[in-house]
Design a protein around this motif. Structure first.
Motif: not given
Length: 251
Positions: A10-18
């Motif tokens: 998930x963090x490869x494509x979306x902001x880690x905070x989210x």
């Protein structure tokens, strides 16, 4: 390992905070569902919906509402805005938003977030949990190019809890506190990874006597700490979850 794999994808494509907020909210929904706290589970869904709405904003419009800022109402106007975006696939413009909106309506219009005619119940909570799982699996699929079944498997593994009394590095699995009794070890293992067969449980706690171990499992079932499904899988009851958490807190 499954949770780390899903989070990594998930963090490869979306902001880690989210991603962090989204996974935490999902875990809270699932945890309270397991405890049969229907209202709490459904309330936690609001955090999940808001986290994924921010992810949609980022995908469609290039920026998202900060977590320090409250999001506005989720209504038909918001759905229209998402659908009318000039970029983004149908998953972000149409499909995921409509699933989120259904979750939002269950939470707000069925006696959960506000007083309503229908009190929080297992059926509504089941809908919310499975909807959240579908959304999360779809995001894993989109981020990593996984097949739907593989994405669903990774999401299932997110529910495996981190238990300090257990060593699980993906290759070795061991209950580290040798002073714990076999029934306590069974509850801890099921707390970390629910729905295991009796033989798999026996191997994980390294109990050699098969017939004696079967009696231990049956005793836990009689005391209502676990149940055994028709396909032979052991799962924790709400009483078993509470007992496992007491063991963890006591050590």
């Amino acid at each position: 390992m499954g949770k780390l794999a899903a989070e990594g994808i998930l963090t490869t494509a979306f902001p880690k905070e989210i991603v962090t907020h989204m996974l935490q909210a999902y875990d809270e929904v699932a945890h309270n569902y397991r405890l049969e706290k229907w209202k709490t589970s459904e309330l936690d869904a609001g955090h999940f919906v808001e986290s994924v709405r921010r992810l949609i904003e980022q995908q469609l419009f290039g920026q998202f509402t900060p977590f320090s800022t409250a999001m506005g109402s989720f209504n038909q106007g918001v759905l229209n805005k998402y659908e009318g975006a000039q970029s983004g696939g149908d998953e972000f413009r149409i499909l995921i938003p409509r699933v989120l909106y259904a979750m939002y309506c269950i939470r707000n219009k069925r006696g959960v977030g506000h007083i309503g005619i229908i009190s929080p119940n297992k059926l509504d909570a089941s809908f919310i949990l499975n909807s959240a799982k579908w959304v999360l699996a779809e995001l894993v699929r989109l981020a990593g190019g996984n097949a739907p079944d593989e994405a669903s498997r990774l999401v299932d593994q997110i529910l495996e809890r981190q238990v300090d009394l257990i060593w699980d590095d993906g290759e070795s699995f061991m209950v580290l506190n040798s002073k714990l009794r076999a029934p306590q070890k069974v509850l801890l293992v099921l707390y970390k990874q629910d729905r295991l067969g009796i033989e798999s449980l026996r191997e994980k706690i390294q109990y050699s006597n098969k017939s004696a171990f079967k009696k231990i499992v049956q005793s836990l079932q009689r005391s209502k700490h676990i149940d055994i499904t028709i396909d032979g899988l052991c799962k924790l009851s709400p009483l078993g979850v509470a007992e496992a958490e007491a063991i963890i807190e006591g050590h």
